[in-house]
Design a protein around this motif. Structure first.
Motif, PDB file in Angstrom:
ATOM      1  N   GLN A   2      25.572  13.657 -21.725  1.00  0.00           N
ATOM      2  CA  GLN A   2      25.468  15.367 -22.239  1.00  0.00           C
ATOM      3  C   GLN A   2      24.161  15.437 -21.178  1.00  0.00           C
ATOM      4  OE1 GLN A   2      25.554  17.219 -25.788  1.00  0.00           O
ATOM      5  NE2 GLN A   2      25.056  19.049 -24.994  1.00  0.00           N
ATOM      6  N   ALA A   3      23.727  16.465 -20.481  1.00  0.00           N
ATOM      7  CA  ALA A   3      22.370  16.664 -19.854  1.00  0.00           C
ATOM      8  C   ALA A   3      21.471  17.188 -20.920  1.00  0.00           C
ATOM      9  CB  ALA A   3      22.588  17.926 -18.717  1.00  0.00           C
TER      10      ALA A   3
ATOM     11  N   GLY B 272      17.914  19.211 -21.001  1.00  0.00           N
ATOM     12  CA  GLY B 272      16.855  20.237 -20.299  1.00  0.00           C
ATOM     13  C   GLY B 272      15.489  19.840 -21.007  1.00  0.00           C
ATOM     14  N   GLY B 273      15.148  20.944 -21.390  1.00  0.00           N
ATOM     15  CA  GLY B 273      13.945  20.993 -22.310  1.00  0.00           C
ATOM     16  C   GLY B 273      14.100  20.549 -23.773  1.00  0.00           C
ATOM     17  N   GLY B 274      15.305  20.389 -24.059  1.00  0.00           N
ATOM     18  CA  GLY B 274      15.681  19.823 -25.480  1.00  0.00           C
ATOM     19  C   GLY B 274      15.351  21.075 -26.534  1.00  0.00           C
ATOM     20  N   GLN B 275      15.047  22.371 -26.245  1.00  0.00           N
ATOM     21  CA  GLN B 275      14.559  23.027 -27.191  1.00  0.00           C
ATOM     22  C   GLN B 275      15.871  23.664 -28.150  1.00  0.00           C
ATOM     23  OE1 GLN B 275      11.177  23.710 -27.984  1.00  0.00           O
ATOM     24  NE2 GLN B 275      11.420  21.668 -26.804  1.00  0.00           N
ATOM     25  N   THR B 276      17.105  23.439 -27.495  1.00  0.00           N
ATOM     26  CA  THR B 276      18.154  23.892 -28.169  1.00  0.00           C
ATOM     27  C   THR B 276      18.692  22.534 -28.690  1.00  0.00           C
ATOM     28  OG1 THR B 276      18.560  25.779 -26.955  1.00  0.00           O
ATOM     29  CG2 THR B 276      20.643  24.903 -28.380  1.00  0.00           C
ATOM     30  N   LEU B 277      19.158  21.599 -27.818  1.00  0.00           N
ATOM     31  CA  LEU B 277      19.621  20.377 -28.001  1.00  0.00           C
ATOM     32  C   LEU B 277      19.225  19.493 -28.801  1.00  0.00           C
ATOM     33  CD1 LEU B 277      22.295  18.750 -27.332  1.00  0.00           C
ATOM     34  CD2 LEU B 277      21.085  18.002 -25.149  1.00  0.00           C
TER      35      LEU B 277
ATOM     36  N   HIS C  83      10.318  27.965 -18.747  1.00  0.00           N
ATOM     37  CA  HIS C  83       9.867  29.610 -18.738  1.00  0.00           C
ATOM     38  C   HIS C  83       8.603  29.778 -18.449  1.00  0.00           C
ATOM     39  CE1 HIS C  83      14.154  28.891 -20.715  1.00  0.00           C
ATOM     40  NE2 HIS C  83      13.553  28.613 -22.163  1.00  0.00           N
TER      41      HIS C  83
ATOM     42  N   THR D 185      14.065  25.341 -20.321  1.00  0.00           N
ATOM     43  CA  THR D 185      14.232  25.489 -18.829  1.00  0.00           C
ATOM     44  C   THR D 185      15.255  26.571 -18.812  1.00  0.00           C
ATOM     45  OG1 THR D 185      16.137  23.936 -18.874  1.00  0.00           O
ATOM     46  CG2 THR D 185      13.845  23.017 -18.487  1.00  0.00           C
TER      47      THR D 185
ATOM     48  N   CYS E 284      17.677  35.502 -23.744  1.00  0.00           N
ATOM     49  CA  CYS E 284      17.030  36.487 -22.849  1.00  0.00           C
ATOM     50  C   CYS E 284      17.673  36.328 -21.273  1.00  0.00           C
ATOM     51  CB  CYS E 284      15.604  36.290 -22.943  1.00  0.00           C
ATOM     52  SG  CYS E 284      14.922  36.635 -24.594  1.00  0.00           S
TER      53      CYS E 284
ATOM     54  N   ILE F 209      23.363  22.927 -13.481  1.00  0.00           N
ATOM     55  CA  ILE F 209      22.577  24.021 -12.811  1.00  0.00           C
ATOM     56  C   ILE F 209      21.474  23.381 -12.066  1.00  0.00           C
ATOM     57  CG2 ILE F 209      21.425  26.064 -13.115  1.00  0.00           C
ATOM     58  CD1 ILE F 209      23.356  26.533 -15.674  1.00  0.00           C
TER      59      ILE F 209
ATOM     60  N   LYS G 100      13.046  43.741 -24.952  1.00  0.00           N
ATOM     61  CA  LYS G 100      13.780  42.848 -26.113  1.00  0.00           C
ATOM     62  C   LYS G 100      13.477  43.412 -27.233  1.00  0.00           C
ATOM     63  CE  LYS G 100      12.301  38.179 -27.290  1.00  0.00           C
ATOM     64  NZ  LYS G 100      11.989  36.732 -27.184  1.00  0.00           N
TER      65      LYS G 100
ATOM     66  N   PHE H 237      14.579  35.716 -31.140  1.00  0.00           N
ATOM     67  CA  PHE H 237      15.527  36.003 -30.141  1.00  0.00           C
ATOM     68  C   PHE H 237      15.641  37.397 -29.985  1.00  0.00           C
ATOM     69  CE2 PHE H 237      17.790  31.962 -28.610  1.00  0.00           C
ATOM     70  CZ  PHE H 237      16.776  30.897 -29.361  1.00  0.00           C
TER      71      PHE H 237
HETATM   72  C1  LIG Z   1      11.567  28.412 -31.618  1.00  0.00           C
HETATM   73  C2  LIG Z   1      12.338  28.683 -30.393  1.00  0.00           C
HETATM   74  C3  LIG Z   1      12.520  30.195 -30.089  1.00  0.00           C
HETATM   75  C4  LIG Z   1      13.123  30.472 -28.964  1.00  0.00           C
HETATM   76  N1  LIG Z   1      13.161  31.659 -28.685  1.00  0.00           N
HETATM   77  C5  LIG Z   1      13.885  32.188 -27.708  1.00  0.00           C
HETATM   78  C6  LIG Z   1      14.279  33.588 -27.217  1.00  0.00           C
HETATM   79  O1  LIG Z   1      13.210  34.375 -27.781  1.00  0.00           O
HETATM   80  N2  LIG Z   1      14.571  33.981 -26.099  1.00  0.00           N
HETATM   81  C7  LIG Z   1      15.659  33.028 -25.574  1.00  0.00           C
HETATM   82  O2  LIG Z   1      16.320  33.354 -24.552  1.00  0.00           O
HETATM   83  N3  LIG Z   1      15.593  31.689 -25.988  1.00  0.00           N
HETATM   84  C8  LIG Z   1      14.899  31.217 -27.000  1.00  0.00           C
HETATM   85  N4  LIG Z   1      14.833  29.830 -27.420  1.00  0.00           N
HETATM   86  C9  LIG Z   1      15.679  28.987 -26.600  1.00  0.00           C
HETATM   87  C10 LIG Z   1      14.996  28.380 -25.356  1.00  0.00           C
HETATM   88  O3  LIG Z   1      14.939  29.253 -24.314  1.00  0.00           O
HETATM   89  C11 LIG Z   1      15.651  26.866 -25.040  1.00  0.00           C
HETATM   90  O4  LIG Z   1      14.721  26.426 -23.986  1.00  0.00           O
HETATM   91  C12 LIG Z   1      17.030  27.210 -24.034  1.00  0.00           C
HETATM   92  O5  LIG Z   1      17.849  27.865 -24.987  1.00  0.00           O
HETATM   93  C13 LIG Z   1      17.549  25.914 -23.718  1.00  0.00           C
HETATM   94  O6  LIG Z   1      16.912  25.242 -22.871  1.00  0.00           O
HETATM   95  P1  LIG Z   1      16.424  23.853 -22.642  1.00  0.00           P
HETATM   96  O7  LIG Z   1      16.119  23.519 -21.449  1.00  0.00           O
HETATM   97  O8  LIG Z   1      15.515  23.578 -23.863  1.00  0.00           O
HETATM   98  O9  LIG Z   1      17.887  23.202 -23.161  1.00  0.00           O
HETATM   99  P2  LIG Z   1      18.281  21.956 -23.685  1.00  0.00           P
HETATM  100  O10 LIG Z   1      18.186  22.344 -25.462  1.00  0.00           O
HETATM  101  O11 LIG Z   1      17.874  20.526 -23.092  1.00  0.00           O
HETATM  102  O12 LIG Z   1      20.081  21.871 -23.537  1.00  0.00           O
HETATM  103  C14 LIG Z   1      20.665  23.014 -23.914  1.00  0.00           C
HETATM  104  C15 LIG Z   1      22.115  22.905 -23.229  1.00  0.00           C
HETATM  105  O13 LIG Z   1      22.125  23.265 -21.949  1.00  0.00           O
HETATM  106  C16 LIG Z   1      22.684  21.921 -21.135  1.00  0.00           C
HETATM  107  N5  LIG Z   1      21.861  21.704 -20.037  1.00  0.00           N
HETATM  108  C17 LIG Z   1      20.502  21.638 -19.972  1.00  0.00           C
HETATM  109  N6  LIG Z   1      19.953  21.865 -18.865  1.00  0.00           N
HETATM  110  C18 LIG Z   1      21.104  21.960 -18.072  1.00  0.00           C
HETATM  111  C19 LIG Z   1      21.393  22.029 -16.566  1.00  0.00           C
HETATM  112  N7  LIG Z   1      20.277  22.265 -15.643  1.00  0.00           N
HETATM  113  N8  LIG Z   1      22.568  22.322 -16.096  1.00  0.00           N
HETATM  114  C20 LIG Z   1      23.526  22.406 -17.161  1.00  0.00           C
HETATM  115  N9  LIG Z   1      23.329  22.215 -18.243  1.00  0.00           N
HETATM  116  C21 LIG Z   1      22.124  22.135 -18.836  1.00  0.00           C
HETATM  117  C22 LIG Z   1      22.546  20.624 -22.303  1.00  0.00           C
HETATM  118  O14 LIG Z   1      23.551  19.808 -22.030  1.00  0.00           O
HETATM  119  C23 LIG Z   1      22.927  21.550 -23.484  1.00  0.00           C
HETATM  120  O15 LIG Z   1      24.191  21.772 -23.737  1.00  0.00           O
HETATM  121  C24 LIG Z   1      13.913  29.505 -28.319  1.00  0.00           C
HETATM  122  C25 LIG Z   1      13.965  28.188 -28.767  1.00  0.00           C
HETATM  123  C26 LIG Z   1      13.273  27.747 -29.727  1.00  0.00           C
HETATM  124  C27 LIG Z   1      13.362  26.327 -30.179  1.00  0.00           C
END
Ligand SMILES: Cc1cc2nc3c(=O)[nH]c(=O)nc-3n(C[C@H](O)[C@H](O)[C@H](O)COP(=O)(O)OP(=O)(O)OC[C@H]3O[C@@H](n4cnc5c(N)ncnc54)[C@H](O)[C@@H]3O)c2cc1C
Lengths: 262, 787
Positions: free
Chosen positions: A25-26, A28-33, A74, A105, A118, A157, A172, A180
Motif C-alpha cells: 500500500q502507498a 503519502g503523508g500518513g495522516q489518515t493511514l 497541504h 498530501t 476539503c 496519483i 468550509k 473536517f
Molecule cells: C487531525 C487531522 C485533521 C484533518 N483535517 C482535515 C481537514 O480539515 N480537511 C481535510 O480535507 N482533511 C483533513 N485531514 C486529512 C488530511 O488531509 C490527510 O492528509 C489526507 O486525508 C490523507 O493524506 P496523506 O498524504 O496523509 O495520506 P496517507 O494517510 O498516507 O494515505 C491515505 C490513503 O491514500 C493512499 N495514497 C497516499 N498517497 C497516494 C498517492 N499519491 N496516490 C495514490 N494513493 C495514495 C494511501 O495508500 C492511503 O490509502 C485531517 C487529518 C488529521 C489527522
C-alpha cells in the motif's frame, strides 16, 4: 500496529513495481493511514512511501493551469499556490493543523476520498484532472462515492491539473470536533460556466449542485440563489447535524462562497 | 508596587521549568526493570452474559506470561464506593459488586473481561485478539427514564431494579415546598439536560505494579490525584494489603479534573498481577481506552421550578433530577448528585424553602463520577438558567431580579444544610457590571447587527462549597473517609525546608504557592522551601487534591505545622540569646529580642536544633520537624458573577464568544497569576461544556463520541481573551489563610452565562426560544431558530 515491511523508493517506477507486490500500500503523508494502522484497522504487508520521490512534489503553473504534484503537502500548496489560485491555497491552509498540513498530501487526500475532506470539492468544482502513473482522469469520473475513486489498485496519483478559474472560493463549515467539513462548498466560475461542488454533506461523497450551477452560470451573484434549496435526500445525518441542517448549510455556504469569490 | 515575594506575589510556576522542557517524570516515564505489559480485553457490547472466555490459544502465543480473567479474582474484593447515600426512606443506596475483571456479565462497552500480560505490548495485544469470547448480548439500559421503567433490562441481576437511590433533601421540607409553589404568584419551570462529559486530561491513565519478593512489599505507581486514598481503598478493601506493605506513588500527573481521584480496576490489577507473576506489570491507557474506562462526568436530567411572590421575591425551589451512575458505582459517584449538588441549590439567593429530589440510575454506560466542579456546576446551571427564564417571563431585568434576591447578611444559614461564612454578592455584581462594560452592550449589539449577527448578553452568579471538607459533617452524610489533610514541615540543619504534603499537584502549582506561604511566615526566601508530594512513603496521610481543597485544607495544615516550628525555634533562639521566650520576635528570617539589638539568624537557630551543643536539651527535643493535621470546621464558599457576550450567526447557528468577564471572590489570594490561570482553565472547560463537548451513547450503549474526531474539546480559538478579577475578596473566616479555593469556579460559573447569552441573542432576533440544551451546537441553535 501489526508489523509490516517498509520501502521508500526514489523513483516513480520503483514505487509502481513495489506496489505490485502482495498486499502493498502507498504511504503519502500518513495522516489518515498511520492512525488506521495504529488502531489495527489495516494490515498491509508492505508500505511503499512516496515521500522520497522528488517528481511527485511541487506546484507549477503555465497557460492557465496549476499543476500540483501528487506528493505535495497541504502546507506547500497553501504557500505556493497563493498567487495563482488563492481559493485553492486558502483551502489547503485550513486543512487540519500545521502538523497535518506539513505531512498530509493532495494525493493521499484524493485517494482516500473522505466524504468530509476539503480537496475533493476543489478538484470537482475546478473541473481538474487527476493524473496517475497510467492515465488522466477527469474530476467528474474520478469520485465514485464514499471512500471510493476511479483508482485501480496500485495506481499512484502523480499530479492534479487545475484549470485556474476566473473566480472561486471555498467556504468550509467545520464539524466542531474533527474540524473536517460538516459542509464545505467550492464555487468556481470558469470559461465554461460555474461549477459548485459540495463536500461533507452527502452519504455519496462530494457532489455537484447542478441547480445552483445553472442559476449562477446565468447570474453570478448570491441573489441568483434566492429560493433555491438543496435537497436533504441522501445527506448525512449524524451526531453533528441532521440531513435537513446540512441541506440548509449548503444553501447558506454557497451564497457565501459566491460573495467571497467576488 | 505588586509584591514579588510571599503571599500575594505572582511568582512564576517553578514546576513549569520541568514541564515545559520535557523533564517531567510522569507515570509512563517510570519503567521498572523486567516489567511486563498488560493489554485489557474490553467488552465491545454494552450488556452481555459471559458464557465463556477461552484463552487456550492466546496463552500459547509468543511472549505471553499469563492471562487473567474474572475467575482469578474470586478471592479478591470489589472496587469500593467511598460514600454511602441514605435514601428518602432511610434505606442505604444499592451498592452492587464492582469486580476488577468482569464476572458473569459485562455491563458497559469497555468493561474489562480479561487481561493479557506479556513481554511486550504488541505481544499482549496480539494475544488479546486471540482470546475467544462467547458473550450473549443482552438488551441494554441506556436512557435513564427507560432504565427506571418496569421490565427494563437490569444492569445488575441481583438488584430489583436500576434505581440506586431516591434521595430527598431536605425531606422534611417537602410538603412546605409543595405548598409554597402552589401559593406562588408565579412559577417558572425549566426542564434541562446537563450532558455527560469526558474529562480527557492530557495524560491518559497509567499504572505500574511492582512486588518485592525479598520484603513482601508492593508498590503501585499511578496517575492519581490522591495516592493515600488509593492506598487505603485498594489496600484495605480490594487486595487486603496492610498500609506498611503497600506504597502508592503518583509522580507528575498531567491533569486530572477529577477523573484521577478514583480507584480504578487497572490499578488493582497491576498491583495484584505483579505479585502473582512476580514481575513488574505496566499498563498505559490509549486515548481510545480512556474514552471507555475513565469515569465520565455530569449526566443529569433535571426539572426545576422556581416560585416567586408578587414582588418577585423567590419563595421556593423544587427540583427533580435523574443522575446517571453508569454501570457501577465509582469511588465518589453517589455523593456528586446528592451532597455536592443539593447543598448548593440556594446559590446566592435567600430562597426560604428548597426541596431537591435525585434518583440515581444504573445504566449500561461507563461509570460517572466527579468532574471539575462535581455536582456544583449542575446545581448552578439549573438555578441560573431558571432565574434567567423567570426574568424573561416576568419582563424584568435578569440582573435586577438577582440583586433583589441576593443574600446580604453573613453568616447565612441556607435551607439546604450549609452555612455561608462570608461573601459580598452585591459588590461582586457591581464590579462585574464595571469590568464587563455592561453599559456599552447596546452599542456592541448594534455593531453586531450591522454585520448581520445577533448579539446576546448572559449573566450569572455562582456559589460553590469547596475546601472539602469537615470530616464530622461529611461523616454524618455518609462519607466513609475523613477529609482533613496533613503536612509535615521538615526544617533541615542549614535552614532549608522540605514540606511533605497530603495534597497532590497535577496542574495547580502547589510547588510554587505553598513555599510562598512559608516564606511569608518565616521571612525567608521561597527558594529555601521545597514541596514533596505524591508518594505515600514520604508524605503524611493526607487526602489529596480535588474539590478546590489544597490550599484551604492542606495549606492550613502546613500553616499549623509552621506555627509549631516557629514556636519551637523561638524557644531555641531564646536560649541562644539568653532572653525570655516571650520577647523573641521573628522577622525577615531573623530572631531578635524585643527592645534590644540582639539577634540570631534563621540558619543559626536551625543549625542549633541539629547540632545541639548549646541547646535547652532538658526542655525540648533536638531537631526541627513538625506535623499538623487540619480538619476544616466548615466548607469554604467562593462566589462570583460572570458575564458572557456571544454572537450568533443566524445563517448557520454558530455561536462565537465575543467577551467573557469573571469576578470571583476567592478570599485571600496567595498567587494572583496562578489563580487567574485556574479561572481561565475552568472557564475554558465551562465553555467546552456549553458549546462543544457531548458524550453520546446510542440506544445499544455504543459510545458514538469515542474519539476526538467526534468529541469536541475546546481549543484556543473557541475561547476569547478573558477579563478576570478577584478584587472583591471577603476572606474565609475559619481557616488561617482566609482562602477559599479557586480550582473549580470557572467550570462551575461559566456555562449558564454562555447559554443565557445565546437565548438573549436569539430573542433579540425575534426567535421565541426559551432554552437550548448543552452543548449549544450550531445544529441545535439552528433547530431552535427554526422551531
Ligand atoms: C487531525 C487531522 C485533521 C484533518 N483535517 C482535515 C481537514 O480539515 N480537511 C481535510 O480535507 N482533511 C483533513 N485531514 C486529512 C488530511 O488531509 C490527510 O492528509 C489526507 O486525508 C490523507 O493524506 P496523506 O498524504 O496523509 O495520506 P496517507 O494517510 O498516507 O494515505 C491515505 C490513503 O491514500 C493512499 N495514497 C497516499 N498517497 C497516494 C498517492 N499519491 N496516490 C495514490 N494513493 C495514495 C494511501 O495508500 C492511503 O490509502 C485531517 C487529518 C488529521 C489527522
Amino acid at each position: 500496529m501489526y508489523s509490516f515491511d517498509f520501502v521508500r523508493p526514489a523513483t516513480l517506477d520503483e514505487a509502481v513495481a513495489a506496489l505490485a507486490g502482495e498486499e502493498a500500500q502507498a504511504l503519502g503523508g500518513g495522516q489518515t493511514l498511520i492512525p488506521t494502522l495504529k488502531q489495527r484497522l489495516a494490515s498491509p504487508a508492505t508500505l511503499v512511501s512516496l515521500g522520497g520521490i522528488a517528481a511527485l512534489k511541487g506546484v507549477s503553473s503555465s497557460g492557465g493551469t496549476l499543476t500540483v504534484g501528487g506528493g505535495t503537502t497541504h502546507g506547500t500548496v497553501a504557500a505556493e499556490a497563493a498567487s495563482v489560485y488563492p481559493a485553492l491555497a486558502k483551502l489547503a491552509g485550513n486543512i487540519g493543523d500545521p502538523a497535518v498540513r506539513n505531512r498530509g498530501t493532495i494525493g493521499g487526500s484524493l485517494a482516500n476520498n473522505d466524504p468530509s475532506a476539503c480537496y475533493p470539492s476543489a478538484v470537482l468544482a475546478s473541473n481538474a484532472t487527476v493524473v496517475t502513473n497510467t492515465r488522466e482522469i477527469a474530476a467528474d469520473d474520478y469520485f465514485q462515492g464514499l471512500f471510493t475513486t476511479a483508482l485501480e489498485p496500485g495506481e499512484i496519483i502523480t499530479a492534479v491539473k487545475f484549470p485556474v478559474p476566473q473566480k472561486a472560493a471555498y467556504i468550509k463549515f467545520e464539524q466542531p470536533a474533527s474540524r473536517f467539513a460538516l459542509v464545505g462548498v467550492f464555487v468556481a466560475k470558469g470559461a465554461d460556466g460555474v461549477r459548485v461542488a459540495v463536500t461533507g454533506a452527502s452519504e455519496g461523497g462530494v457532489f455537484r449542485w447542478s441547480e445552483a450551477e445553472a442559476a449562477l452560470s446565468s447570474n453570478f451573484s448570491a441573489g441568483a440563489l434566492d429560493g433555491l434549496s438543496a435537497s436533504a435526500d441522501g445527506l448525512i445525518n449524524d451526531l453533528h447535524g441532521s440531513a435537513a441542517y446540512r441541506a440548509h448549510l449548503i444553501g447558506v455556504l454557497t451564497k457565501r462562497a459566491v460573495a467571497a469569490a467576488g | 508596587m505588586p509584591k514579588d515575594h510571599g503571599i500575594g506575589a505572582s511568582q512564576k510556576r517553578r514546576e513549569d521549568v520541568r514541564f515545559l522542557t520535557g523533564a517531567g517524570q510522569y507515570t509512563d516515564d517510570i519503567n521498572v526493570h523486567g516489567q511486563a505489559y498488560v493489554c485489557f480485553l474490553r467488552s465491545d457490547v454494552a450488556h452481555g452474559r459471559i458464557n465463556k472466555v477461552d484463552t487456550a490459544e492466546a496463552e500459547a502465543m509468543p511472549g505471553v506470561v499469563r492471562i487473567f480473567t474474572g475467575a482469578d479474582f474470586e478471592g479478591v474484593g470489589g472496587l469500593p464506593c467511598g460514600w454511602q447515600v441514605t435514601d428518602r426512606f432511610g434505606q442505604p443506596m444499592k451498592e452492587p459488586a464492582h469486580p476488577v475483571l468482569a464476572r458473569g456479565k459485562v455491563r458497559h462497552v469497555g468493561d474489562p473481561i480479561a487481561a493479557v500480560v506479556a513481554d511486550s505490548l504488541e505481544e499482549a495485544r496480539n494475544a488479546a485478539e486471540a482470546i475467544v469470547l462467547d458473550i450473549e448480548e443482552l438488551p441494554a439500559a441506556v436512557n435513564m427514564k427507560a432504565a427506571l421503567e418496569a421490565g427494563a433490562p437490569r444492569v445488575h441481576d441481583d438488584l430489583s431494579d436500576n434505581l440506586c437511590y431516591d434521595w430527598g433533601f431536605v425531606e422534611d421540607n417537602r410538603d412546605a415546598v409543595d405548598a409554597a409553589i402552589k401559593a406562588a404568584a408565579h412559577v417558572t419551570t425549566l426542564e434541562l439536560v446537563n450532558q455527560r462529559l469526558v474529562a480527557n486530561p492530557m495524560e491518559p491513565r497509567v499504572a505500574v505494579g511492582d512486588f518485592n519478593r525479598a520484603t513482601g512489599d508492593s508498590t503501585l505507581y499511578t496517575t492519581s490525584q490522591n495516592p493515600h486514598v488509593i492506598r487505603l481503598l485498594m489496600g484495605a478493601f480490594v487486595l487486603g494489603i496492610p498500609e506498611h506493605k503497600l506504597r502508592v506513588v503518583a509522580p507528575d500527573v498531567g491533569g486530572g479534573f477529577g477523573s484521577k481521584i478514583f480507584h480504578y480496576a487497572e490499578e488493582a490489577f497491576c498491583t495484584f498481577a505483579a505479585k502473582a507473576i512476580n514481575r513488574p506489570v505496566k499498563w498505559t491507557s490509549s486515548r481510545a481506552e480512556a474514552f471507555l474506562s475513565d469515569a465520565q462526568g455530569r449526566d443529569h436530567v433535571t426539572k426545576i421550578e422556581l416560585a416567586l411572590d408578587k414582588d418577585n421575591n423567590f419563595t421556593a425551589i423544587r427540583t427533580s433530577t435523574l443522575a446517571n451512575m453508569g454501570a457501577y458505582l465509582s469511588t465518589f459517584a453517589s455523593s456528586v448528585p446528592t451532597w455536592l449538588h443539593g447543598t448548593l441549590m440556594a446559590g446566592n439567593y435567600k430562597t426560604p424553602l428548597i426541596y431537591v429530589n435525585v434518583k440515581a440510575v444504573f445504566t449500561n454506560t461507563v461509570p460517572v463520577d466527579a468532574y471539575r466542579g462535581a455536582g456544583r456546576p449542575e446545581a448552578t446551571f439549573q438555578l441560573e438558567r431558571v432565574i434567567d427564564k423567570a426574568a424573561r417571563e416576568l419582563g424584568v431585568d435578569p440582573i435586577a431580579l438577582r440583586r433583589q434576591n441576593f443574600i446580604t447578611q453573613f453568616p447565612y444559614a441556607t435551607p439546604v444544610a450549609v452555612e455561608y461564612d462570608t461573601g459580598n454578592y452585591v459588590a461582586t455584581m457591581d464590579r462585574l457590571e464595571e469590568i464587563a462594560d455592561l453599559s456599552g452592550f447596546a452599542a456592541r449589539r448594534k455593531a453586531s447587527e450591522a454585520k448581520g449577527m445577533l448579539r446576546g448578553l448572559g449573566v450569572n452568579c455562582y456559589i460553590e462549597a469547596c475546601g472539602i471538607a469537615p470530616s464530622n459533617l461529611v461523616g454524618q452524610l455518609g462519607a466513609r473517609a475523613g477529609l482533613y489533610d496533613a503536612a509535615t514541615v521538615r526544617v533541615n540543619a542549614t535552614g532549608s525546608i522540605s514540606v511533605m504534603v497530603g495534597a497532590h499537584s497535577h496542574g495547580q502549582g502547589h510547588e510554587t504557592v505553598f513555599p510562598q506561604v512559608i516564606a511569608e511566615m518565616l521571612g525567608i526566601d521561597e527558594s529555601m522551601v521545597e514541596i514533596v508530594h505524591g508518594d505515600s512513603s514520604k508524605i503524611p496521610f493526607g487526602m489529596g487534591t480535588y474539590g478546590s481543597r489544597s490550599l484551604a485544607v492542606c495549606g492550613s495544615a502546613m500553616v499549623r505545622a509552621t506555627e509549631k516550628i516557629i514556636n519551637k525555634s523561638k524557644k531555641i533562639a531564646a536560649h541562644m540569646m539568653e532572653a525570655a521566650e516571650a520577647d523573641i520576635e521573628l522577622k525577615d528570617g531573623k530572631f531578635s529580642v524585643a527592645g534590644t539589638d540582639k539577634s540570631v539568624a534563621w540558619g543559626d537557630v536551625t543549625l542549633a536544633a541539629y547540632v545541639p551543643h548549646n541547646y535547652p536539651l532538658e526542655d525540648i527535643e533536638p531537631g526541627l520537624e513538625e506535623t499538623a493535621f487540619y480538619d476544616p470546621s466548615n466548607f469554604t464558599y467562593p462566589s462570583g458573577a460572570y458575564a458572557c457576550e456571544v454572537e450568533v450567526d443566524p445563517g448557520t447557528g454558530k455561536v462565537t464568544i465575543e467577551k467573557f468577564a469573571a469576578v470571583d471572590d476567592f478570599g485571600n489570594v496567595v498567587n494572583p497569576m496562578i489563580v487567574e490561570g485556574q479561572v481561565h482553565g475552568g472557564i475554558g472547560q465551562g465553555i467546552g461544556q456549553a458549546l462543544l463537548e457531548n458524550c453520546v451513547y446510542d440506544e445499544n450503549g455504543q459510545l458514538l463520541s469515542a474519539s476526538f474526531m467526534d468529541y469536541a474539546m475546546p481549543r484556543a480559538s473557541d475561547v476569547p481573551f478573558y477579563q478576570v478579577d478577584h478584587s472583591c475578596a471577603t476572606p474565609c473566616t475559619h481557616n488561617p489563610l482566609g482562602v477559599k479555593g479557586c480550582g473549580e469556579a470557572g467550570a462551575i460559573g461559566s456555562p449558564p452565562s454562555v447559554v443565557n447569552a445565546v437565548i438573549d441573542a436569539l430573542q433579540s432576533g425575534g426567535h421565541n426560544v426559551t432554552h437550548i440544551d448543552m452543548p449549544v451546537s450550531p445544529h441545535r441553535v439552528w433547530q431552535a431558530m427554526n422551531g
